[in-house]
Enzyme design. Structure first.
Site, PDB file in Angstrom:
ATOM      1  N   GLU A 261       0.877  -1.189   0.000  1.00  0.00           N
ATOM      2  CA  GLU A 261       0.000   0.000   0.000  1.00  0.00           C
ATOM      3  C   GLU A 261       0.901   1.222   0.000  1.00  0.00           C
ATOM      4  OE1 GLU A 261      -3.199  -0.180  -0.314  1.00  0.00           O
ATOM      5  OE2 GLU A 261      -3.354  -2.343  -0.066  1.00  0.00           O
ATOM      6  N   CYS A 295      -2.221   9.140   3.051  1.00  0.00           N
ATOM      7  CA  CYS A 295      -1.837   8.628   1.725  1.00  0.00           C
ATOM      8  C   CYS A 295      -2.877   8.989   0.672  1.00  0.00           C
ATOM      9  CB  CYS A 295      -1.651   7.117   1.780  1.00  0.00           C
ATOM     10  SG  CYS A 295      -3.095   6.273   2.431  1.00  0.00           S
TER      11      CYS A 295
HETATM   12  P1  NAD Z   1       8.635   4.652   4.262  1.00  0.00           P
HETATM   13  O1  NAD Z   1       8.513   3.801   3.063  1.00  0.00           O
HETATM   14  O2  NAD Z   1       9.841   5.473   4.425  1.00  0.00           O
HETATM   15  O3  NAD Z   1       8.541   3.760   5.596  1.00  0.00           O
HETATM   16  C1  NAD Z   1       7.458   2.897   5.857  1.00  0.00           C
HETATM   17  C2  NAD Z   1       7.939   1.787   6.776  1.00  0.00           C
HETATM   18  O4  NAD Z   1       8.917   1.029   6.079  1.00  0.00           O
HETATM   19  C3  NAD Z   1       8.623   2.279   8.054  1.00  0.00           C
HETATM   20  O5  NAD Z   1       8.325   1.397   9.113  1.00  0.00           O
HETATM   21  C4  NAD Z   1      10.104   2.194   7.699  1.00  0.00           C
HETATM   22  O6  NAD Z   1      10.931   2.029   8.831  1.00  0.00           O
HETATM   23  C5  NAD Z   1      10.092   0.941   6.836  1.00  0.00           C
HETATM   24  N1  NAD Z   1      11.225   0.837   5.922  1.00  0.00           N
HETATM   25  C6  NAD Z   1      11.927   1.817   5.329  1.00  0.00           C
HETATM   26  N2  NAD Z   1      12.897   1.282   4.535  1.00  0.00           N
HETATM   27  C7  NAD Z   1      12.775  -0.058   4.627  1.00  0.00           C
HETATM   28  C8  NAD Z   1      13.470  -1.159   4.059  1.00  0.00           C
HETATM   29  N3  NAD Z   1      14.481  -0.982   3.216  1.00  0.00           N
HETATM   30  N4  NAD Z   1      13.072  -2.418   4.387  1.00  0.00           N
HETATM   31  C9  NAD Z   1      12.037  -2.614   5.220  1.00  0.00           C
HETATM   32  N5  NAD Z   1      11.349  -1.613   5.803  1.00  0.00           N
HETATM   33  C10 NAD Z   1      11.702  -0.346   5.502  1.00  0.00           C
HETATM   34  O7  NAD Z   1       7.310   5.531   4.299  1.00  0.00           O
HETATM   35  P2  NAD Z   1       6.944   6.656   5.361  1.00  0.00           P
HETATM   36  O8  NAD Z   1       7.620   7.902   4.968  1.00  0.00           O
HETATM   37  O9  NAD Z   1       7.131   6.136   6.725  1.00  0.00           O
HETATM   38  O10 NAD Z   1       5.370   6.761   5.163  1.00  0.00           O
HETATM   39  C11 NAD Z   1       4.799   7.649   4.320  1.00  0.00           C
HETATM   40  C12 NAD Z   1       4.462   6.975   3.013  1.00  0.00           C
HETATM   41  O11 NAD Z   1       3.522   5.939   3.243  1.00  0.00           O
HETATM   42  C13 NAD Z   1       3.800   7.911   2.042  1.00  0.00           C
HETATM   43  O12 NAD Z   1       4.329   7.675   0.768  1.00  0.00           O
HETATM   44  C14 NAD Z   1       2.332   7.511   2.094  1.00  0.00           C
HETATM   45  O13 NAD Z   1       1.609   7.821   0.943  1.00  0.00           O
HETATM   46  C15 NAD Z   1       2.459   6.036   2.308  1.00  0.00           C
HETATM   47  N6  NAD Z   1       1.227   5.475   2.877  1.00  0.00           N
HETATM   48  C16 NAD Z   1       0.436   4.708   2.078  1.00  0.00           C
HETATM   49  C17 NAD Z   1      -0.764   4.208   2.589  1.00  0.00           C
HETATM   50  C18 NAD Z   1      -1.662   3.384   1.714  1.00  0.00           C
HETATM   51  O14 NAD Z   1      -2.575   2.766   2.246  1.00  0.00           O
HETATM   52  N7  NAD Z   1      -1.467   3.343   0.408  1.00  0.00           N
HETATM   53  C19 NAD Z   1      -1.134   4.482   3.912  1.00  0.00           C
HETATM   54  C20 NAD Z   1      -0.295   5.252   4.704  1.00  0.00           C
HETATM   55  C21 NAD Z   1       0.899   5.743   4.172  1.00  0.00           C
END
Ligand code: NAD
Length: 524
Positions: A261, A295
């Site tokens: 997502e 999001c």
């Molecule tokens: P992010 O991708 O930086 O991090 C999300 C999670 O992934 C965190 O727990 C982070 O620690 C982890 N992570 C980061 N790098 C990783 C790796 N290499 N391996 C495994 N885990 C890793 O995103 P963010 O900045 O925390 O969140 C915001 C983003 O999330 C925005 O792009 C938003 O649109 C999206 N989002 C999408 C939805 C949806 O339902 N589509 C819902 C909420 C947020």
């Protein structure tokens, strides 16, 4: 913008002892910790233990052992836990909102709304799970003599990786259907926002969830991610498109399923016959709700020439009236961004747009006087696709206004993006607006609403298309994705194939006429 006086005494429920109890469940034999801060003040709330790869492997082993027993419970007994949990979650909404606010900096309204998501998901699947998980008998190839039954088996241990913007909803809600289906969970929340999911798990355990079934590991994504994915039977990821690609690649190498997502660059189209009062009110929530960190929120608004100026005047006035500030009561209508780092990213998008010719209609600046990560509600004009905020997700309280001449042009502009998570179409003629909505390449489209109608419709799968994701949450799919299908086939008497000594030509003839008969009986 109205300045809200700073009233930031920490909520009484958030005591040091409570926080220590919450983080005590995170395994950390390496001794590392991460300073989890209160967003409004930047003060350290608690040292969050960081898990090593060995800790993560042990968490999976414990989860796997607990899962064996849990999956053997009758479904009705498993569901009882969630009936009780529903009450606990609702009764503790204020305390949960306190934790969500201290760790994310969002305003009170958004924090309270977030607490409602897991109970809504529980209600939906409490009703639906018995039907979805019941064996389904299908006809076998030979009528009467054969049967084939679709059996839903849990995947095993599901790894969930959650973001910071809705830490309680993404950390807990996505686990509920997986648990109901008989799985165990290992959750990796974002370091910044680990408190509310930890609290959610303790409420689930109070409701009767067996200890050990829901594990939490903490750490930076790239440190924890590989071990988590390598040990999981399925991965549920919510976060950015860039990270989603990394997760999907590794899941693919391991040949396990995953649901991704991801981000959006969500458009709102206002049609000629839209009610502007409602559209402006919708836009204020769509752009500035959760400080622009939803999001499904709106980053692009497309307006017909004839209504552009009117919409702009009202929308700018509404944005400038918003009460922005740090408070644990319902005063501020917009809270903080999640961190000073994220504030820098939002500022960089705005500065880049200005440098390349965009105009700031209102806002555009950080507000250090309100707290370390505050940013003004910001409206831009003249944003183009050579600007960062013209093509990639800003994820802050920043929106661009655009004009269109024809509905075809509006649809083409809305679709001119790599993302496809959410869209919003506003019009007086709901049928006509719905027809426009169908033309938008997006997993969710709301007519005369921004996002709540789509997201709260728990019976319908909700996910992104294009670069916004793979798979969905909610709906039947949102539970069935956490199961494997076993095709349990029974042959009551051996009748297939030629009998020993049978003339093969005669056998082929009877088999072919049998095929014809089968088609006729199935067609009836
Ligand atoms: P992010 O991708 O930086 O991090 C999300 C999670 O992934 C965190 O727990 C982070 O620690 C982890 N992570 C980061 N790098 C990783 C790796 N290499 N391996 C495994 N885990 C890793 O995103 P963010 O900045 O925390 O969140 C915001 C983003 O999330 C925005 O792009 C938003 O649109 C999206 N989002 C999408 C939805 C949806 O339902 N589509 C819902 C909420 C947020």
């Amino acid at each position: 913008m109205t300045l809200t006086p700073q009233r930031i005494a920490r909520p009484a429920s958030v005591t040091d002892a409570f926080l220590q109890r919450l983080v005590a469940r995170v395994p950390s034999t390496g001794g590392g910790s991460w300073k989890l801060t209160e967003v409004y003040t930047g003060e350290v709330l608690v040292e969050l233990p960081q898990s090593t790869p060995a800790d993560i492997e042990r968490a999976f082993a414990a989860a796997r052992a607990a899962q064996q027993e849990w999956a053997a419970w009758p479904l009705a007994k498993r569901l009882k836990v969630f009936k009780k949990a529903h009450t606990l979650f609702v009764d503790n909404a204020a305390k949960t909102a306190d934790l969500i606010q201290v760790e994310s900096g969002k305003n009170r309204r958004m924090a309270i709304e977030e607490t409602c998501d897991p109970p809504m998901v529980m209600s939906h699947y409490l009703k639906r799970a018995p039907k979805l998980l019941a064996p389904v008998k299908r006809g076998g190839p030979v009528p009467f003599l054969t049967t084939s039954t679709e059996i839903r088996q849990p995947k095993g241990v599901v790894g969930i990786i959650a973001p910071w913007n809705f830490p309680f909803a993404t950390g807990i809600s996505d686990a509920i259907s997986a648990l109901m289906a008989g799985n165990a969970i290992v959750l990796k929340p974002d370091n910044k926002t680990a408190l509310s999911p930890l609290w959610g798990i303790s409420m689930l355990e109070e409701a009767g969830l067996p200890k050990g079934l829901f594990q939490v590991v903490c750490g930076e994504g790239p440190d924890v991610g590989p071990t988590l994915i390598d040990n999981a039977n399925y991965v549920m990821f919510t976060g950015s498109t860039n990270t989603g690609r990394v997760i999907g690649e590794r899941a693919g190498r391991n040949l396990i399923g995953c649901c991704l997502e991801l981000g959006g660059k969500n458009p709102m189209i206002v049609l000629e016959d839209a009610d502007l009062d409602e559209a402006v009110q919708g836009a204020v929530f769509g752009v500035f709700g959760n400080t622009g960190q939803i999001c499904m929120h709106i980053e692009r608004i497309y307006l017909p020439e004839s209504r552009y100026d009117d919409f702009k005047t009202r929308f700018v006035a509404a944005a400038e009236r918003l009460r922005v500030g740090a408070s644990y009561d319902f005063g501020p209508e917009m809270g903080s961004l999640v961190s000073p780092d994220h504030k820098e990213r939002v500022q960089a998008h705005v500065d880049d747009a200005i440098a390349k010719g965009a105009t700031v209609v209102t806002g555009g600046k950080a507000r250090p006087d309100l707290g370390p990560a505050f940013f003004e509600p910001t409206i831009l004009e003249g944003v183009t696709k050579d600007m960062l905020c013209g093509v990639t997700e800003t994820f802050g309280p920043v929106v661009a206004l655009h004009r269109y001449r024809t509905v075809d042009e509006a649809v083409a502009l809305a679709n001119d993006t790599d993302y496809g998570l959410n869209a919003s179409v506003w019009g007086g003629d709901v049928e006509a607006a719905g027809a426009v909505a169908r033309r938008i390449e997006s997993g969710n489209v709301n007519v005369n609403d921004i996002l709540a109608t789509a997201f709260a419709s728990k019976g319908t799968p909700s996910g992104g298309v294009k670069q916004s994701g793979v798979g969905a949450r909610h709906g039947d799919y949102g539970l069935l994705k956490y199961t494997d299908v076993q095709n349990l086939a029974v042959l009551k008497k051996q009748v297939m194939g030629a009998r020993p000594g049978q003339d093969y030509d005669a056998y082929v003839k009877s088999m072919l006429s049998g095929l014809k008969m089968m088609r006729k009986t199935r067609m009836r």
